[in-house]
Design a protein around this motif. Structure first.
Motif, PDB file in Angstrom:
ATOM      1  N   TYR A   1     -17.578  78.488  27.737  1.00 47.53           N
ATOM      2  CA  TYR A   1     -18.231  77.238  27.349  1.00 47.53           C
ATOM      3  C   TYR A   1     -19.573  77.061  28.066  1.00 47.53           C
ATOM      4  O   TYR A   1     -20.547  76.610  27.487  1.00 47.53           O
ATOM      5  N   GLN A   2     -19.635  77.447  29.334  1.00 44.97           N
ATOM      6  CA  GLN A   2     -20.863  77.290  30.108  1.00 44.97           C
ATOM      7  C   GLN A   2     -21.964  78.229  29.634  1.00 44.97           C
ATOM      8  O   GLN A   2     -23.143  77.934  29.791  1.00 44.97           O
ATOM      9  N   LYS A   3     -21.613  79.368  29.048  1.00 43.86           N
ATOM     10  CA  LYS A   3     -22.617  80.349  28.623  1.00 43.86           C
ATOM     11  C   LYS A   3     -22.803  80.388  27.115  1.00 43.86           C
ATOM     12  O   LYS A   3     -23.475  81.279  26.606  1.00 43.86           O
ATOM     13  N   ALA A   4     -22.209  79.447  26.406  1.00 45.85           N
ATOM     14  CA  ALA A   4     -22.337  79.424  24.955  1.00 45.85           C
ATOM     15  C   ALA A   4     -23.760  79.048  24.562  1.00 45.85           C
ATOM     16  O   ALA A   4     -24.415  78.253  25.229  1.00 45.85           O
ATOM     17  N   ILE A   5     -24.218  79.627  23.469  1.00 48.82           N
ATOM     18  CA  ILE A   5     -25.550  79.310  22.958  1.00 48.82           C
ATOM     19  C   ILE A   5     -25.563  77.911  22.373  1.00 48.82           C
ATOM     20  O   ILE A   5     -26.521  77.170  22.507  1.00 48.82           O
ATOM     21  N   GLY A   6     -24.462  77.553  21.716  1.00 44.06           N
ATOM     22  CA  GLY A   6     -24.374  76.230  21.114  1.00 44.06           C
ATOM     23  C   GLY A   6     -22.944  75.766  21.020  1.00 44.06           C
ATOM     24  O   GLY A   6     -21.998  76.546  21.132  1.00 44.06           O
ATOM     25  N   ILE A  10     -16.168  73.485  18.995  1.00 46.60           N
ATOM     26  CA  ILE A  10     -16.595  74.785  18.483  1.00 46.60           C
ATOM     27  C   ILE A  10     -17.728  75.287  19.365  1.00 46.60           C
ATOM     28  O   ILE A  10     -18.688  74.551  19.623  1.00 46.60           O
ATOM     29  N   THR A  11     -17.626  76.523  19.821  1.00 46.11           N
ATOM     30  CA  THR A  11     -18.701  77.143  20.591  1.00 46.11           C
ATOM     31  C   THR A  11     -19.048  78.489  19.948  1.00 46.11           C
ATOM     32  O   THR A  11     -18.224  79.101  19.280  1.00 46.11           O
ATOM     33  N   TRP A  12     -20.280  78.894  20.152  1.00 43.68           N
ATOM     34  CA  TRP A  12     -20.717  80.210  19.658  1.00 43.68           C
ATOM     35  C   TRP A  12     -21.657  80.828  20.655  1.00 43.68           C
ATOM     36  O   TRP A  12     -22.350  80.096  21.354  1.00 43.68           O
ATOM     37  N   PRO A  13     -21.641  82.124  20.782  1.00 46.32           N
ATOM     38  CA  PRO A  13     -20.785  83.111  20.147  1.00 46.32           C
ATOM     39  C   PRO A  13     -19.340  82.993  20.646  1.00 46.32           C
ATOM     40  O   PRO A  13     -19.080  82.376  21.683  1.00 46.32           O
ATOM     41  N   ALA A  14     -18.434  83.600  19.908  1.00 51.46           N
ATOM     42  CA  ALA A  14     -17.004  83.428  20.161  1.00 51.46           C
ATOM     43  C   ALA A  14     -16.571  83.995  21.507  1.00 51.46           C
ATOM     44  O   ALA A  14     -15.646  83.468  22.120  1.00 51.46           O
ATOM     45  N   ASN A  15     -17.211  85.018  21.983  1.00 50.33           N
ATOM     46  CA  ASN A  15     -16.769  85.657  23.226  1.00 50.33           C
ATOM     47  C   ASN A  15     -17.408  85.051  24.472  1.00 50.33           C
ATOM     48  O   ASN A  15     -17.151  85.505  25.576  1.00 50.33           O
ATOM     49  N   THR A  38     -29.129  76.804  11.543  1.00 50.51           N
ATOM     50  CA  THR A  38     -28.173  77.504  10.678  1.00 50.51           C
ATOM     51  C   THR A  38     -26.795  77.530  11.324  1.00 50.51           C
ATOM     52  O   THR A  38     -25.783  77.267  10.664  1.00 50.51           O
ATOM     53  N   GLU A  39     -26.736  77.847  12.618  1.00 56.61           N
ATOM     54  CA  GLU A  39     -25.455  77.869  13.336  1.00 56.61           C
ATOM     55  C   GLU A  39     -24.827  76.477  13.376  1.00 56.61           C
ATOM     56  O   GLU A  39     -23.619  76.325  13.181  1.00 56.61           O
ATOM     57  N   GLN A  40     -25.630  75.447  13.634  1.00 52.98           N
ATOM     58  CA  GLN A  40     -25.100  74.089  13.690  1.00 52.98           C
ATOM     59  C   GLN A  40     -24.588  73.639  12.329  1.00 52.98           C
ATOM     60  O   GLN A  40     -23.560  72.970  12.241  1.00 52.98           O
ATOM     61  N   THR A  41     -25.275  74.006  11.268  1.00 51.76           N
ATOM     62  CA  THR A  41     -24.830  73.650   9.924  1.00 51.76           C
ATOM     63  C   THR A  41     -23.508  74.336   9.602  1.00 51.76           C
ATOM     64  O   THR A  41     -22.587  73.713   9.064  1.00 51.76           O
TER      65      THR A  41
END
Length: 170
Positions: free
Chosen positions: A154-159, A146-151, A49-52
């Protein structure tokens, strides 16, 4: 002679206690395996869902950048003229600047896939690196990450999702 009602041949067939216990054991093991896979399936669903949504955001971003007008004059002014995109308000160089150094812009995007100034309302972080065209006929290139979550860093982003957009704005 009347047949014996308790004879072996006339006895009703039924499951024994051992067969019932074995069947329940097999069912319990199967159900625990299915329930064990449920969190994995839910995580995959959330990730897709996040990737879409991120892919949709990149599509809207590319359309916004492509609809931004290019250079309208042919004067050789040395002033750094830019045009701002309509939806995301991203500055794009109108003319070649002579520099190949990218300019970085960071936006925070909310659940509605619109820019937001409040980090607490942001779902995505959109990092852009815009490279001005080197010549009059070269494209303007934009690297979008694009990275998520916003806060998250980049190294700790979920996706994350990244693309390169070339804009022929002539």
């Amino acid at each position: 002679m009347k047949p014996n009602s308790f004879s072996i041949s006339s006895r009703k067939k039924a499951f024994t206690l051992v067969e019932t216990v074995l069947a329940l054991g097999v069912a319990a093991v199967s159900m625990s395996a299915i329930f064990g896979l449920l969190p994995v399936g839910l995580n995959c669903n959330q990730s897709s869902t996040e990737q879409t949504s991120a892919a949709n955001l990149l599509t809207v971003l590319a359309a916004d950048l492509r609809s931004t007008p290019g250079s309208t004059s042919t004067s050789a002014s040395t002033e750094a003229e830019t045009h701002r995109s309509n939806l995301f308000e991203i500055d794009l160089p109108a003319k070649p600047t002579g520099s190949t150094e990218p300019t970085q812009q960071t936006l925070h995007i909310g659940d509605d896939l619109q820019p937001t100034s409040e980090l607490s309302l942001a779902r995505y972080q959109l990092n852009l690196w815009v490279v001005a065209p080197a010549t009059d006929r070269a494209p303007t290139t934009v690297r979008a990450l694009i990275t998520w979550p916003a806060n998250a860093t980049y190294q700790k982003a979920i996706g994350s999702l990244e693309t390169m957009i070339a804009l022929d704005r002539h």
